[in-house]
Design a protein around this motif. Structure first.
Motif, PDB file in Angstrom:
ATOM      1  N   GLN A  12     -17.885   4.757  16.440  1.00 55.54           N
ATOM      2  CA  GLN A  12     -19.217   4.563  16.255  1.00 55.54           C
ATOM      3  C   GLN A  12     -20.116   5.849  16.239  1.00 55.54           C
ATOM      4  O   GLN A  12     -21.132   6.161  15.414  1.00 55.54           O
ATOM      5  N   SER A  13     -20.102   6.455  17.243  1.00 56.00           N
ATOM      6  CA  SER A  13     -20.776   7.840  17.578  1.00 56.00           C
ATOM      7  C   SER A  13     -20.468   9.006  16.635  1.00 56.00           C
ATOM      8  O   SER A  13     -21.219   9.530  16.127  1.00 56.00           O
ATOM      9  N   GLN A  14     -19.096   8.858  16.322  1.00 50.79           N
ATOM     10  CA  GLN A  14     -18.616   9.790  15.494  1.00 50.79           C
ATOM     11  C   GLN A  14     -19.144   9.707  13.931  1.00 50.79           C
ATOM     12  O   GLN A  14     -19.499  10.513  13.186  1.00 50.79           O
ATOM     13  N   THR A  15     -19.175   8.296  13.560  1.00 45.99           N
ATOM     14  CA  THR A  15     -19.571   7.893  12.113  1.00 45.99           C
ATOM     15  C   THR A  15     -21.011   8.355  12.219  1.00 45.99           C
ATOM     16  O   THR A  15     -21.458   9.221  11.106  1.00 45.99           O
ATOM     17  N   SER A  16     -22.240   8.006  12.989  1.00 54.04           N
ATOM     18  CA  SER A  16     -23.588   8.401  12.744  1.00 54.04           C
ATOM     19  C   SER A  16     -23.734   9.614  13.081  1.00 54.04           C
ATOM     20  O   SER A  16     -24.446  10.439  12.228  1.00 54.04           O
ATOM     21  N   GLY A  17     -22.936  10.626  14.095  1.00 56.21           N
ATOM     22  CA  GLY A  17     -22.971  11.921  14.251  1.00 56.21           C
ATOM     23  C   GLY A  17     -22.580  12.689  13.268  1.00 56.21           C
ATOM     24  O   GLY A  17     -23.348  13.760  12.479  1.00 56.21           O
ATOM     25  N   LEU A  61     -23.217  25.394  25.112  1.00 55.45           N
ATOM     26  CA  LEU A  61     -23.369  24.102  24.577  1.00 55.45           C
ATOM     27  C   LEU A  61     -22.077  23.596  23.778  1.00 55.45           C
ATOM     28  O   LEU A  61     -21.698  22.393  24.238  1.00 55.45           O
ATOM     29  N   MET A  62     -21.212  24.469  23.134  1.00 59.36           N
ATOM     30  CA  MET A  62     -19.990  24.174  22.498  1.00 59.36           C
ATOM     31  C   MET A  62     -18.938  23.943  23.734  1.00 59.36           C
ATOM     32  O   MET A  62     -18.020  23.157  23.564  1.00 59.36           O
ATOM     33  N   ALA A  63     -19.280  24.375  24.770  1.00 62.70           N
ATOM     34  CA  ALA A  63     -18.402  24.185  25.865  1.00 62.70           C
ATOM     35  C   ALA A  63     -18.164  22.667  26.496  1.00 62.70           C
ATOM     36  O   ALA A  63     -17.310  22.082  26.659  1.00 62.70           O
ATOM     37  N   ILE A  64     -19.539  21.896  26.235  1.00 59.94           N
ATOM     38  CA  ILE A  64     -19.654  20.645  26.427  1.00 59.94           C
ATOM     39  C   ILE A  64     -19.184  19.865  25.408  1.00 59.94           C
ATOM     40  O   ILE A  64     -18.340  18.798  25.729  1.00 59.94           O
ATOM     41  N   HIS A 249     -18.763   8.425  28.031  1.00 59.57           N
ATOM     42  CA  HIS A 249     -19.649   7.423  27.465  1.00 59.57           C
ATOM     43  C   HIS A 249     -21.010   8.259  27.460  1.00 59.57           C
ATOM     44  O   HIS A 249     -21.716   7.964  26.527  1.00 59.57           O
ATOM     45  N   ALA A 250     -21.197   9.076  28.476  1.00 60.09           N
ATOM     46  CA  ALA A 250     -22.661   9.709  28.762  1.00 60.09           C
ATOM     47  C   ALA A 250     -22.646  10.754  27.768  1.00 60.09           C
ATOM     48  O   ALA A 250     -23.894  10.972  27.325  1.00 60.09           O
ATOM     49  N   LEU A 251     -21.737  11.451  27.228  1.00 64.50           N
ATOM     50  CA  LEU A 251     -21.674  12.519  26.520  1.00 64.50           C
ATOM     51  C   LEU A 251     -21.726  12.373  24.952  1.00 64.50           C
ATOM     52  O   LEU A 251     -22.263  13.048  24.006  1.00 64.50           O
ATOM     53  N   HIS A 252     -21.342  11.320  24.757  1.00 63.43           N
ATOM     54  CA  HIS A 252     -20.898  10.825  23.022  1.00 63.43           C
ATOM     55  C   HIS A 252     -22.383  11.121  22.204  1.00 63.43           C
ATOM     56  O   HIS A 252     -22.331  11.894  21.365  1.00 63.43           O
ATOM     57  N   LEU A 253     -23.392  10.521  22.986  1.00 60.08           N
ATOM     58  CA  LEU A 253     -24.797  10.566  22.304  1.00 60.08           C
ATOM     59  C   LEU A 253     -25.322  12.127  22.045  1.00 60.08           C
ATOM     60  O   LEU A 253     -25.543  12.629  21.057  1.00 60.08           O
ATOM     61  N   PRO A 254     -25.464  12.823  23.299  1.00 56.12           N
ATOM     62  CA  PRO A 254     -25.860  14.101  23.247  1.00 56.12           C
ATOM     63  C   PRO A 254     -25.188  15.114  22.570  1.00 56.12           C
ATOM     64  O   PRO A 254     -25.615  16.046  21.710  1.00 56.12           O
ATOM     65  N   VAL A 255     -23.765  14.999  22.215  1.00 54.93           N
ATOM     66  CA  VAL A 255     -22.906  15.712  21.717  1.00 54.93           C
ATOM     67  C   VAL A 255     -23.099  15.570  20.262  1.00 54.93           C
ATOM     68  O   VAL A 255     -23.152  16.543  19.255  1.00 54.93           O
ATOM     69  N   ALA A 256     -23.163  14.257  19.890  1.00 61.11           N
ATOM     70  CA  ALA A 256     -23.513  13.960  18.355  1.00 61.11           C
ATOM     71  C   ALA A 256     -24.492  14.108  17.877  1.00 61.11           C
ATOM     72  O   ALA A 256     -24.587  14.692  16.708  1.00 61.11           O
ATOM     73  N   PHE A 257     -25.724  14.126  18.636  1.00 63.55           N
ATOM     74  CA  PHE A 257     -27.101  13.960  18.242  1.00 63.55           C
ATOM     75  C   PHE A 257     -28.055  15.323  18.530  1.00 63.55           C
ATOM     76  O   PHE A 257     -29.056  15.419  18.142  1.00 63.55           O
ATOM     77  N   PRO A 261     -25.305  18.934  16.000  1.00 59.46           N
ATOM     78  CA  PRO A 261     -26.443  19.489  14.907  1.00 59.46           C
ATOM     79  C   PRO A 261     -27.119  20.832  15.279  1.00 59.46           C
ATOM     80  O   PRO A 261     -27.232  21.321  14.353  1.00 59.46           O
ATOM     81  N   LEU A 262     -27.223  21.310  16.330  1.00 62.61           N
ATOM     82  CA  LEU A 262     -27.811  22.383  16.768  1.00 62.61           C
ATOM     83  C   LEU A 262     -26.674  23.553  16.362  1.00 62.61           C
ATOM     84  O   LEU A 262     -27.222  24.468  15.853  1.00 62.61           O
ATOM     85  N   PHE A 263     -25.469  23.434  16.654  1.00 63.16           N
ATOM     86  CA  PHE A 263     -24.284  23.967  16.172  1.00 63.16           C
ATOM     87  C   PHE A 263     -24.364  24.417  14.374  1.00 63.16           C
ATOM     88  O   PHE A 263     -24.229  25.273  13.973  1.00 63.16           O
ATOM     89  N   ALA A 264     -24.556  23.170  14.011  1.00 64.88           N
ATOM     90  CA  ALA A 264     -24.558  23.239  12.412  1.00 64.88           C
ATOM     91  C   ALA A 264     -25.897  23.863  11.901  1.00 64.88           C
ATOM     92  O   ALA A 264     -25.787  25.014  11.065  1.00 64.88           O
TER      93      ALA A 264
END
Length: 386
Positions: A12-17, A61-64, A249-257, A261-264
């Motif tokens: 689900q996180s990958q989809t919305s991300g 950040l990409m290390a995370i 679980h804690a990292l899914h949202l900050p990584v995806a959102f 996005p900052l990397f992109a």
């Protein structure tokens, strides 16, 4: 079960991300080709503690992001699609084909040129984008096909990480054995803490940052530290509240959102100049495009076919070779990992920009083609014996 819950959350996180990534990329491209392009570029060049903002995103950040990939890999190995040889063989073979054939195509089109070092660019698959596209097909997509794509992409990421570690050292620093040795020593200490069943999260966080810091200054790309540290984090395949599960679980949202996005935004600020089809006459561009759009589906399908016909594994329920080919097309969505590798492969900014542009073109092509092919296949009565 812990594996099914984590997979559902991950998917689900990958989809919305992935959808967020699409919008960020479009937004970045618009600004980079607008009257305020110079001001937009200046944001990413802003100095922060001796490095640009973009540098901290790419090396920090990409290390995370890579740490999260490591946690996902660890979970798949213990309780997921890679938890047994029988389960792992199919996606492993598929991923190997999806890396080998694109790399071969790139090598053949760039042989004898100074862009040959970019062979790793078309080897990658962007999980977020690929999952987002297949999810747009709705409930008609069988879960077995989603799991196959996800496992394939995760293994593909592992392959890309290995390629980065071996072939793409930090271009700004010579190899420093002392710094590297210190990083590995601290990492070993984290594994000892894990073995001793130490559950203090702060110790692993501080130790992980130290591993990243010394790896950053060793000449090995610092993002590799993220994956290595992930495997030192305590994991319990029975306890859904183990440290590894909590961190994932804690990292899914900050990584995806936030992070991706900052990397992109930072790395797709590409000025699109004229040239049109003339770009395809450039070995670098044609190697990337053909590697991702043709090499990926051919390699994934061919190696899957070989594994099944050799009797090493069986196709999952509701999956046939036609659908494998459709998933293989989606595997050609390189984006995040491909862009990341392109920045490591070249020091010439013109090569990097050309690579980024063709990665975008190839990824969009693969996304549209994969969506259309799978939509046709998933609305047609299938014979799973083929």
């Amino acid at each position: 079960m812990i594996s099914s819950k984590l997979f559902s959350s991950f998917f689900q996180s990958q989809t919305s991300g992935g959808i967020v990534l699409i919008f960020c990329t479009i937004f970045s491209l618009i600004l980079a080709n607008s009257p305020i392009a110079q001001s937009y570029d200046a944001i990413w060049l802003t100095d922060m503690f001796g490095h640009s903002f973009a540098h901290w995103i790419n090396d920090g950040l990409m290390a995370i992001f890579f740490f999260l990939i490591g946690l996902e890999l660890k979970r798949e190995i213990f309780v997921g699609e890679l938890s047994s040889a029988k389960k792992a063989i199919l996606p492993v073979f598929a991923a190997l084909g999806g890396m080998a054939v694109p790399a071969l195509i790139f090598f053949l089109t760039n042989k004898g040129t100074d862009t040959i070092s970019g062979f790793g660019i078309p080897m990658a698959t962007d999980i977020a984008f690929a999952v987002a596209i297949i999810t747009m097909l709705g409930k008609r997509v069988p879960m077995s096909l989603k799991v196959f794509l996800t496992a394939l992409a995760v293994i593909d990421d592992l392959g890309a990480i290995i390629v980065i570690a071996i072939f793409y050292p930090n271009p700004e620093l010579p190899f420093d054995f002392t710094q590297f040795g210190t990083s590995i020593a601290i990492l070993a200490g984290l594994f000892v803490l894990n073995k001793l069943k130490v559950k203090s999260m702060i110790l692993y966080i501080v130790g992980g940052i130290a591993v990243w810091w010394f790896m950053l200054h060793s000449g090995i790309h610092a993002t590799i530290a993220g994956v290595l540290v992930a495997f030192a984090i305590p994991f319990d395949k029975i306890d859904a509240k183990s440290m590894s599960a909590k961190m994932e679980h804690a990292l899914h949202l900050p990584v995806a959102f936030v992070i991706l996005p900052l990397f992109a935004l930072a790395n797709t600020a590409i000025t699109i100049e004229g040239g049109g089809l003339a770009h395809f006459s450039i070995p670098l561009a044609s190697g990337i495009f053909l590697g991702l759009v043709l090499g990926k589906p051919i390699g994934i399908t061919l190696f899957t076919f070989i594994a099944v016909k050799l009797g090493l594994c069986d196709l999952p329920t509701a999956v046939n070779f036609k659908r494998v080919f459709g998933v293989g097309i989606l595997g050609g969505i390189g984006f995040t990992m491909s862009i990341f590798v392109s920045m490591l492969a070249f020091s010439d900014q013109s090569y990097i920009n050309e690579a980024k542009l063709m990665i975008l073109v190839a990824s969009v092509t693969a996304a549209i083609a994969g969506f259309i092919v799978l939509k046709i296949l998933l609305t047609t009565k299938q014979d799973y014996s083929d």
